[in-house]
Design a protein around this motif. Structure first.
Motif, PDB file in Angstrom:
ATOM      1  N   LYS A  15       0.809  -1.180   0.057  1.00 26.30           N
ATOM      2  CA  LYS A  15      -0.202  -0.041  -0.025  1.00 26.30           C
ATOM      3  C   LYS A  15       1.039   1.252   0.007  1.00 26.30           C
ATOM      4  O   LYS A  15       0.638   2.251  -0.843  1.00 26.30           O
ATOM      5  N   ILE A  16       1.893   1.448   0.713  1.00 24.84           N
ATOM      6  CA  ILE A  16       2.877   2.415   0.747  1.00 24.84           C
ATOM      7  C   ILE A  16       3.306   2.717  -0.453  1.00 24.84           C
ATOM      8  O   ILE A  16       3.609   3.761  -0.700  1.00 24.84           O
ATOM      9  N   ASN A  17       3.575   1.600  -1.229  1.00 23.98           N
ATOM     10  CA  ASN A  17       4.297   1.713  -2.433  1.00 23.98           C
ATOM     11  C   ASN A  17       3.198   1.820  -3.925  1.00 23.98           C
ATOM     12  O   ASN A  17       3.586   1.818  -4.787  1.00 23.98           O
ATOM     13  N   GLY A  18       1.920   2.011  -3.330  1.00 18.78           N
ATOM     14  CA  GLY A  18       0.819   2.040  -4.470  1.00 18.78           C
ATOM     15  C   GLY A  18       0.869   1.151  -5.354  1.00 18.78           C
ATOM     16  O   GLY A  18       0.313   1.131  -6.546  1.00 18.78           O
ATOM     17  N   LEU A  19       0.913  -0.304  -4.919  1.00 23.03           N
ATOM     18  CA  LEU A  19       0.934  -1.571  -5.648  1.00 23.03           C
ATOM     19  C   LEU A  19      -0.480  -2.179  -5.550  1.00 23.03           C
ATOM     20  O   LEU A  19      -0.069  -3.377  -5.904  1.00 23.03           O
ATOM     21  N   GLU A  20      -1.536  -1.517  -4.842  1.00 30.16           N
ATOM     22  CA  GLU A  20      -2.844  -2.204  -4.797  1.00 30.16           C
ATOM     23  C   GLU A  20      -3.216  -2.922  -6.055  1.00 30.16           C
ATOM     24  O   GLU A  20      -3.755  -3.903  -5.963  1.00 30.16           O
ATOM     25  N   PRO A  21      -3.259  -1.961  -7.101  1.00 26.52           N
ATOM     26  CA  PRO A  21      -3.700  -2.522  -8.283  1.00 26.52           C
ATOM     27  C   PRO A  21      -3.219  -3.968  -8.666  1.00 26.52           C
ATOM     28  O   PRO A  21      -3.967  -4.607  -9.406  1.00 26.52           O
ATOM     29  N   LEU A  22      -1.850  -4.072  -8.378  1.00 23.74           N
ATOM     30  CA  LEU A  22      -1.337  -5.449  -8.864  1.00 23.74           C
ATOM     31  C   LEU A  22      -1.979  -6.540  -8.249  1.00 23.74           C
ATOM     32  O   LEU A  22      -2.157  -7.635  -8.730  1.00 23.74           O
ATOM     33  N   ILE A  23      -2.158  -6.349  -6.707  1.00 14.12           N
ATOM     34  CA  ILE A  23      -2.683  -7.405  -5.950  1.00 14.12           C
ATOM     35  C   ILE A  23      -4.102  -7.558  -6.424  1.00 14.12           C
ATOM     36  O   ILE A  23      -4.302  -8.889  -6.550  1.00 14.12           O
ATOM     37  N   ARG A  24      -4.800  -6.650  -6.948  1.00 19.07           N
ATOM     38  CA  ARG A  24      -6.322  -6.968  -7.341  1.00 19.07           C
ATOM     39  C   ARG A  24      -6.367  -7.557  -8.511  1.00 19.07           C
ATOM     40  O   ARG A  24      -6.873  -8.625  -8.772  1.00 19.07           O
ATOM     41  N   LYS A  25      -5.268  -7.275  -9.501  1.00 22.50           N
ATOM     42  CA  LYS A  25      -4.937  -7.811 -10.626  1.00 22.50           C
ATOM     43  C   LYS A  25      -4.793  -9.334 -10.648  1.00 22.50           C
ATOM     44  O   LYS A  25      -5.452 -10.224 -11.120  1.00 22.50           O
ATOM     45  N   ILE A  26      -3.869  -9.819  -9.487  1.00 18.37           N
ATOM     46  CA  ILE A  26      -3.649 -11.058  -9.240  1.00 18.37           C
ATOM     47  C   ILE A  26      -4.695 -11.867  -8.781  1.00 18.37           C
ATOM     48  O   ILE A  26      -5.133 -12.994  -9.311  1.00 18.37           O
ATOM     49  N   ARG A  27      -5.463 -11.032  -7.953  1.00 13.87           N
ATOM     50  CA  ARG A  27      -6.659 -12.099  -7.346  1.00 13.87           C
ATOM     51  C   ARG A  27      -7.796 -12.016  -8.568  1.00 13.87           C
ATOM     52  O   ARG A  27      -8.271 -13.403  -8.616  1.00 13.87           O
ATOM     53  N   LYS A  28      -7.796 -11.174  -9.429  1.00  5.44           N
ATOM     54  CA  LYS A  28      -8.716 -11.576 -10.737  1.00  5.44           C
ATOM     55  C   LYS A  28      -8.342 -12.509 -11.776  1.00  5.44           C
ATOM     56  O   LYS A  28      -9.043 -13.287 -12.147  1.00  5.44           O
ATOM     57  N   ASP A  29      -7.098 -12.381 -11.861  1.00  4.63           N
ATOM     58  CA  ASP A  29      -6.331 -13.258 -12.900  1.00  4.63           C
ATOM     59  C   ASP A  29      -6.065 -14.697 -12.408  1.00  4.63           C
ATOM     60  O   ASP A  29      -5.944 -15.663 -13.163  1.00  4.63           O
ATOM     61  N   PHE A  30      -5.997 -14.975 -11.126  1.00  6.23           N
ATOM     62  CA  PHE A  30      -5.581 -16.294 -10.472  1.00  6.23           C
ATOM     63  C   PHE A  30      -6.777 -16.448  -9.373  1.00  6.23           C
ATOM     64  O   PHE A  30      -6.323 -16.593  -8.194  1.00  6.23           O
ATOM     65  N   PRO A  31      -8.036 -17.056  -9.931  1.00  2.87           N
ATOM     66  CA  PRO A  31      -9.099 -17.264  -8.903  1.00  2.87           C
ATOM     67  C   PRO A  31      -8.692 -18.440  -7.975  1.00  2.87           C
ATOM     68  O   PRO A  31      -8.093 -19.554  -8.600  1.00  2.87           O
ATOM     69  N   VAL A  32      -9.128 -18.507  -6.959  1.00  2.00           N
ATOM     70  CA  VAL A  32      -8.794 -19.627  -6.062  1.00  2.00           C
ATOM     71  C   VAL A  32     -10.179 -20.336  -6.044  1.00  2.00           C
ATOM     72  O   VAL A  32     -11.203 -19.428  -5.508  1.00  2.00           O
ATOM     73  N   ASP A  33     -10.181 -21.605  -5.700  1.00  2.00           N
ATOM     74  CA  ASP A  33     -11.627 -22.220  -5.440  1.00  2.00           C
ATOM     75  C   ASP A  33     -12.000 -22.197  -4.179  1.00  2.00           C
ATOM     76  O   ASP A  33     -11.007 -22.390  -3.474  1.00  2.00           O
ATOM     77  N   SER A  34     -13.081 -21.721  -3.640  1.00  2.00           N
ATOM     78  CA  SER A  34     -13.559 -21.620  -2.449  1.00  2.00           C
ATOM     79  C   SER A  34     -13.938 -23.114  -1.849  1.00  2.00           C
ATOM     80  O   SER A  34     -14.545 -23.956  -2.844  1.00  2.00           O
ATOM     81  N   PRO A  35     -13.671 -23.156  -0.563  1.00  2.00           N
ATOM     82  CA  PRO A  35     -14.176 -24.807   0.017  1.00  2.00           C
ATOM     83  C   PRO A  35     -15.656 -24.805  -0.165  1.00  2.00           C
ATOM     84  O   PRO A  35     -16.279 -23.941   0.007  1.00  2.00           O
TER      85      PRO A  35
END
Length: 80
Positions: free
Chosen positions: A60-80
């Motif tokens: 967050k300090i380095n303004g990289l939240e968009p990268l994490i949001r993109k990773i979450r979108k591009d690499f979905p994880v199956d929910s239990p």
């Protein structure tokens, strides 16, 4: 020396949710920065959660939240 991010750790970070407290159930990337700063001042929890919270504060300090949001979108994880 080149630093290579660990893909699996970034995917885990992108999908990790706060397990307790006021923000229980929120993705760590969605936690307010002042909340993470408070943890830094008071001491991050021991173990995995503390490491992830500390990493998220740096992101967050380095303004990289968009990268994490993109990773979450591009690499979905199956929910239990």
């Amino acid at each position: 020396m080149e630093i290579q991010p660990d893909k699996q750790k970034l995917i885990e970070l992108a999908h990790y949710k706060m397990p307790f407290g006021k923000f229980k159930g929120r993705y760590l990337v969605d936690l307010p920065e002042p909340y993470l700063v408070w943890f830094k001042q008071e001491g991050f929890p021991a173990g995995k959660l503390g490491n992830l919270l500390e990493a998220m504060l740096e992101i967050k300090i380095n303004g990289l939240e968009p990268l994490i949001r993109k990773i979450r979108k591009d690499f979905p994880v199956d929910s239990p």
